[in-house]
Structure formats: structure tokens, C-alpha cells
Design a protein around this motif. Structure first.
Motif, short mmCIF file in Angstrom:
data_model
loop_
_atom_site.label_atom_id
_atom_site.label_comp_id
_atom_site.label_asym_id
_atom_site.label_seq_id
_atom_site.Cartn_x
_atom_site.Cartn_y
_atom_site.Cartn_z
N PHE A 27 0.84 -1.20 0.00
CA PHE A 27 0.00 0.00 0.00
C PHE A 27 0.88 1.25 0.00
O PHE A 27 0.69 2.17 -0.80
CB PHE A 27 -0.88 -0.03 1.25
N GLU A 28 1.90 1.25 0.87
CA GLU A 28 2.80 2.40 0.96
C GLU A 28 3.57 2.61 -0.34
O GLU A 28 3.77 3.74 -0.79
CB GLU A 28 3.79 2.20 2.11
N LEU A 29 3.97 1.47 -0.96
CA LEU A 29 4.69 1.56 -2.24
C LEU A 29 3.87 2.29 -3.28
O LEU A 29 4.37 3.14 -4.01
CB LEU A 29 4.98 0.15 -2.76
N ASN A 30 2.56 1.93 -3.33
CA ASN A 30 1.69 2.57 -4.31
C ASN A 30 1.54 4.06 -4.04
O ASN A 30 1.42 4.86 -4.97
CB ASN A 30 0.32 1.90 -4.32
N SER A 31 1.54 4.44 -2.74
CA SER A 31 1.43 5.86 -2.44
C SER A 31 2.68 6.59 -2.90
O SER A 31 2.63 7.76 -3.26
CB SER A 31 1.15 6.07 -0.95
N GLN A 32 3.85 5.88 -2.91
CA GLN A 32 5.07 6.48 -3.45
C GLN A 32 4.92 6.76 -4.94
O GLN A 32 5.37 7.79 -5.43
CB GLN A 32 6.26 5.55 -3.21
N SER A 33 4.28 5.80 -5.66
CA SER A 33 4.04 6.02 -7.09
C SER A 33 3.23 7.28 -7.29
O SER A 33 3.50 8.08 -8.19
CB SER A 33 3.28 4.85 -7.70
N ILE A 34 2.21 7.46 -6.46
CA ILE A 34 1.33 8.63 -6.60
C ILE A 34 2.13 9.91 -6.38
O ILE A 34 2.04 10.86 -7.16
CB ILE A 34 0.16 8.54 -5.60
N GLN A 35 2.96 9.91 -5.32
CA GLN A 35 3.75 11.12 -5.03
C GLN A 35 4.69 11.45 -6.18
O GLN A 35 4.82 12.61 -6.58
CB GLN A 35 4.57 10.91 -3.76
N THR A 36 5.36 10.40 -6.71
CA THR A 36 6.31 10.64 -7.81
C THR A 36 5.58 11.18 -9.02
O THR A 36 6.03 12.13 -9.67
CB THR A 36 7.03 9.34 -8.16
N ALA A 37 4.44 10.57 -9.35
CA ALA A 37 3.68 11.03 -10.52
C ALA A 37 3.23 12.47 -10.31
O ALA A 37 3.26 13.28 -11.24
CB ALA A 37 2.49 10.11 -10.75
N ASP A 38 2.83 12.77 -9.09
CA ASP A 38 2.37 14.13 -8.78
C ASP A 38 3.51 15.13 -8.96
O ASP A 38 3.34 16.20 -9.54
CB ASP A 38 1.83 14.16 -7.35
N GLN A 39 4.71 14.75 -8.48
CA GLN A 39 5.86 15.65 -8.61
C GLN A 39 6.24 15.83 -10.07
O GLN A 39 6.63 16.93 -10.49
CB GLN A 39 7.06 15.11 -7.82
N ALA A 40 6.09 14.75 -10.86
CA ALA A 40 6.39 14.87 -12.30
C ALA A 40 5.45 15.87 -12.93
O ALA A 40 5.87 16.74 -13.71
CB ALA A 40 6.26 13.51 -12.96
N LEU A 41 4.18 15.77 -12.58
CA LEU A 41 3.19 16.70 -13.14
C LEU A 41 3.49 18.13 -12.70
O LEU A 41 3.35 19.07 -13.48
CB LEU A 41 1.78 16.30 -12.69
N GLU A 42 3.95 18.28 -11.45
CA GLU A 42 4.28 19.61 -10.94
C GLU A 42 5.44 20.20 -11.73
O GLU A 42 5.41 21.36 -12.13
CB GLU A 42 4.63 19.50 -9.45
#
Lengths: 269, 253
Positions: free
Chosen positions: A246-261
Motif C-alpha cells: 500500500f505504501e509503495l503505491n502511495s510512493q508512485s502517486i507522489q512521484t507522478a504528482d511531482q512529475a506533473l508539478e
């Protein structure tokens, strides 16, 4: 773009949180008589084809395989673990455990499906009408019905389900009834009603009734109850694993969010 | 100058594509029989490499100028996943190469997901879909009669009541790169490619876990994030240079 990554990670979070729900229910029922644990099976979602295999490249080469991006995961099904629970001695002659596959058939409310349900919980009682009933819920009557006459002592239930007892004043025990066992071709296809009851579905197939021990069905064990088949150690290991995933997937979300930023701030003011 | 910006943009898009693939791998870290995708990138060939020198008077420096990056075809890492005990004898983990054959209305597909059940009609099917029948080595559905317990040997033989009933088939395709992921852990293969029999070890009571390694995926994810930022910064620097060129050089005060 990274939007796909966001959604793929979100499907992971959703599926894993359901996994945690199922594990929590298994753990909550680790002391429930005849409880059967469930397991969540995951599947990958569809793939988005960015480039078909066999298309021409910019320089004329033909791609031997294409480019596909997966869109995440989902829960394929929850599977009931029908393995045997351990047998606990209760010293109550009307507690019956099934050693091997099979279920007791009981009569439930007529509004519940066809009014019949199946259970492995063998905690039986005799009700006011002298009928053998399950000690859970509203006292569901065993099918085919067994009547224990008043005053009968020394009730013995054999491995093949034959019930004998000593009637008042009699010297030799007499046969009182016969307990039968129902099996299913696909027991995992039964629907779970709660209250240790299962119900027949199109997936489970029709019940196959037999004398205990026949056609591969389990034998009966008097004075015993089947414990929950949930192994707390296993469940806890699964819980830890699921939490980390679950935590790993939240890391994916954060990385994708930072990429979009990063992309959103490309333009200099 | 603008050419460089497009190269950086191509790099940015490529990094973002790799992030998508890694996110899918991580999402499927608990999917039985899942094999992780490798998002490989390749250098786009220079014009000279692709088409030969543009003309005789071509500038050799321009001809050999790099042309950025683009995504290679998706490759699947088919390495063995760990076998996890489940205690359910209709769960089968494969050790070694080969795929289970599964038929849905005549369409045959392959899978490494060995979670099987017997459906109401007595056929061995995938646990998540009672229409998908598991195939024996002759590509026929497997029929199990009655309720006698079933055991599965390490060569895939199905034993019921001490007698061999059938065998679970496993297959290989000539070109594993031609396998396409359909989702639901199913792989489809080109119709013109023939299936050959495989002989892996069957482990009854086990499932093959996803071969996604969280450490690798997370490291790659971080790497991609930085690569993406590096390319984004390159775009900004080039924009700054263009700014100077357009607005400052040759300014008449």
C-alpha cells in the motif's frame, strides 16, 4: 503522461485496502467456530497499447513487438479457504465436528434463497419440540430432521452419522436418527451468509447428499467442534505485506504528482 | 536551439512513460503470476544512420547530431516469481518455463496464474472466471467427476481416488516476445505461432507470486523522477538562452 501512473497507483491502493478489510475479518474470526478464512486474488487490468506490434518505425524498421502500458490492478475474486480447521474437544455429546469435506444442511428463513443453508458449525442443541437444531442464530433445524425423544441418555453419534441413545428404562441402546452430509463440486462457489452459514449458488453446483464418509465426504467426530481455520501468524504476515505494498503505491502517486508539478512549472514567467 | 528543446521534451516524455510502467508494476506487486514490464528506451538513430547522408553537400556535424530518445517495445521480465504456500491443492505454482493453457469459448490464451477451482459442471477452471477452462496437454478441457479429493503431482498429473484422471498441460511459444498481456493475468499469442509442450515442475498448494521487486521498482521510480527534472531543467535553460538571444542580443538602447 504521468496521469496513467496516478490512476494505476490508485487502483493498487483501492485493491490493497480491500485486501486489508478481508484480512481484518479473518483475524476477527480467528476464534469463530468452523470459520473459513478468505483470500483476495489480484489481477492486472487491461493494457493500453501505445504502439501496435508490427508497425513501421520512423526509419523503416518493423517493430517485432509493441509498446503497452498496464493500467493497474484489481481484485479478481475472494476465495474461501475450505481447508480443515483443528478439532477442539468440548465434552458435549451434541457437539459434532466434520473431519473432511462436507456441510450440515439446515433449514433457515424461507426468505433466504430457497430456505436451505449449509454449515460446518456442529454445535447442536435440542429445542422445545425435541428437534436437533444448530446453536447459532434462530436455532436452524437440521435437515433431514432428527428428533431426540425426552429422557434419552447416552446419546452416541457414530463416525457415519448414526445416532443411538438409551431410552428411559431400556437396557440396549436404540437408533434415533441419521445425520447426513452435503457436499458441493465447487465449495468455493458457495455464498457466505454470515453466522457460519453458506448457501448454494449456480457456481457451487447442487448439493450431493451422502452418509458421512461416503463419496469422499468427511466423517463425524462427536464431542468435538471445528475451530476457525485462520492462522493468525499467516494473516499478520499478509497484513504487513499488504501495508507495505500500500505504501509503495502511495510512493508512485507522489512521484507522478511531482512529475506533473515539474511539467506544470516548465514555463518561465 | 529549438531542436535541443524538442530533444529535452522527448526525454521528458520518455521518463514519464517509464513512470507509468513502473506504477503498473508496483500496483501489481501482489498479482499472482504477474511478470513485470521493462520500459526500455532507445536512442533515435541520427539521420545519417537512418537514411544515409542527406545530400552530398550535407554538413557532417548536422548529420551525426543526436536525435533524442524514444520508447523501445515493451519487454517482459519472465524471471521466476517466489512460490508462496496457500495450502489449497488446486493452487499450482510453476517452477521453470511454461504457461498454463486456458480456453474461453475456443480462444486459447496462456497464463502463469495457477489459481484453479472446479466449477459446477466439474471442469477445472480459473478461480476468477468459471468460463475459462484449464487445458490438458491435448488442449482439451479437464473434467473432474464426483467429489472425491483431487491431488496434483509434480508433473501435473491429476490423481483422484488413487487413479490418474488427466494431466494439466503447460505450453511454450516459439517467440516469448510475441506474447501480449491482455490483463486478468492472461497472455495472448499470435494465431500463427504453434504451442509446444513445456515441462516445468508443478507445485500443488503454492502460487507463484508477482516477480516485482519493490526495491528495484522504487529505485527506478526515483531515477526517473530525477531524469524527468533534469530534462525539464534543460528546457528551462534553453528557454533562458533563447530569451537572451531574442530580447537582449542586438538590443538598441
Amino acid at each position: 503522461m504521468a496521469i496513467t501512473a496516478l490512476h494505476a497507483a490508485a487502483t493498487g491502493l483501492r485493491a490493497l485496502s480491500t485486501d486489508i478489510d478481508v484480512i481484518a475479518n479473518n483475524l476477527a474470526n480467528s476464534e469463530t467456530t468452523a470459520f473459513k478464512g478468505s483470500r483476495v486474488n489480484f489481477e492486472d487490468l487491461f493494457y493500453q497499447t501505445l504502439k501496435q506490434p508490427g508497425t513501421d518505425g520512423s526509419t523503416g524498421q518493423i517493430a517485432p513487438s509493441g509498446i503497452a502500458v498496464g493500467l493497474g490492478t484489481r481484485i479478481g475474486n475472494t476465495e474461501i479457504d475450505m481447508s480443515q480447521g483443528s478439532m477442539q474437544n468440548t465434552n458435549n455429546p451434541l457437539d459434532i465436528g466434520i473431519q473432511g469435506p462436507g456441510f450440515f444442511r439446515v433449514k433457515v428463513l424461507s426468505t433466504l434463497g430457497d430456505g436451505t443453508a449449509y454449515s460446518r458449525n456442529g454445535a447442536f442443541y435440542v429445542n422445545a419440540d425435541n428437534e436437533l437444531v444448530l446453536g447459532v442464530g434462530d436455532g436452524y433445524q437440521l435437515v433431514p430432521p432428527v428428533t431426540i425423544p425426552t429422557g434419552v441418555t447416552n446419546i452416541t453419534i457414530s463416525q457415519d452419522g448414526n445416532i443411538t441413545g438409551l431410552k428411559a428404562g431400556a437396557e440396549a441402546p436404540t437408533t434415533i436418527g441419521q445425520i447426513k452430509i452435503s457436499q458441493f463440486v465447487n465449495p468455493q462457489g458457495l455464498s457466505q451468509l454470515g453466522g457460519s452459514l453458506f448457501q448454494e449458488t449456480a457456481a457451487s453446483g447442487p448439493p450431493i447428499e451422502s452418509i458421512p464418509g461416503d463419496q469422499g465426504s468427511g466423517q463425524l467426530l462427536q464431542n468435538f467442534l471445528e475451530a476457525s481455520n485462520v492462522d493468525p501468524v499467516n494473516e499478520l504476515v499478509n497484513l504487513i505485506k499488504t501495508q507495505r505494498a500500500f505504501e509503495l503505491n502511495s510512493q508512485s502517486i507522489q512521484t507522478a504528482d511531482q512529475a506533473l508539478e515539474t511539467v506544470a512549472n516548465l514555463r518561465r514567467s | 536551439m529549438l531542436y535541443g528543446m524538442y530533444l529535452s521534451a522527448a526525454g521528458l516524455i520518455a521518463s514519464s512513460y517509464r513512470q507509468d510502467v513502473i506504477a503498473n508494476n508496483i500496483a501489481n506487486s501482489e498479482t499472482t503470476g504477474f511478470k513485470r514490464d521493462l520500459a526500455l528506451l532507445q536512442q533515435r538513430p541520427t539521420p545519417a544512420e537512418g537514411f544515409g547522408p542527406l545530400d552530398d553537400s550535407g554538413d557532417p556535424m548536422l548529420d551525426s547530431l543526436g536525435t533524442g530518445i524514444f520508447a523501445s517495445p515493451t519487454t517482459v521480465d519472465t524471471s521466476q516469481g517466489e512460490l508462496e504456500p496457500t495450502g489449497n491443492n488446486l493452487d499450482i505454482g510453476l517452477q521453470g518455463s511454461g504457461y498454463f493453457g486456458v480456453s474461453n469459448n475456443g480462444q486459447v490464451r496462456l497464463t502463469r496464474n495457477g489459481q484453479f477451482l472446479v466449477n459446477a459442471g466439474g471442469q477445472l477452471v480459473m478461480a476468477d472466471n468459471a468460463q475459462e477452462t484449464v487445458l490438458d496437454p491435448d488442449q482439451k478441457p479437464i473434467q473432474i467427476s464426483g467429489t472425491l479429493p483431487v491431488t496434483i503431482g509434480s508433473d501435473g498429473t491429476i490423481m483422484q481416488g488413487g487413479k490418474a484422471v488427466d494431466k494439466i498441460g503447460t505450453f511454450n511459444v516459439a517467440d516469448p516476445a510475441a506474447l501480449r498481456k491482455d490483463g486478468d493475468t492472461m497472455l495472448s499469442f499470435p494465431q500463427d505461432s504453434a504451442l509446444t509442450t513445456a515441462s516445468p515442475t508443478y507445485r500443488s498448494g503454492y502460487i507463484e507470486r508477482s516477480n516485482v521487486e519493490p526495491t528495484t521498482e522504487l529505485t527506478e521510480l526515483m531515477e526517473m523522477q530525477r531524469q524527468l527534472e533534469a530534462n525539464a531543467n534543460m528546457i528551462k535553460y534553453q528557454d533562458e538562452t533563447l530569451d537572451k538571444l531574442v530580447n537582449d542580443v542586438g538590443k538598441i538602447s
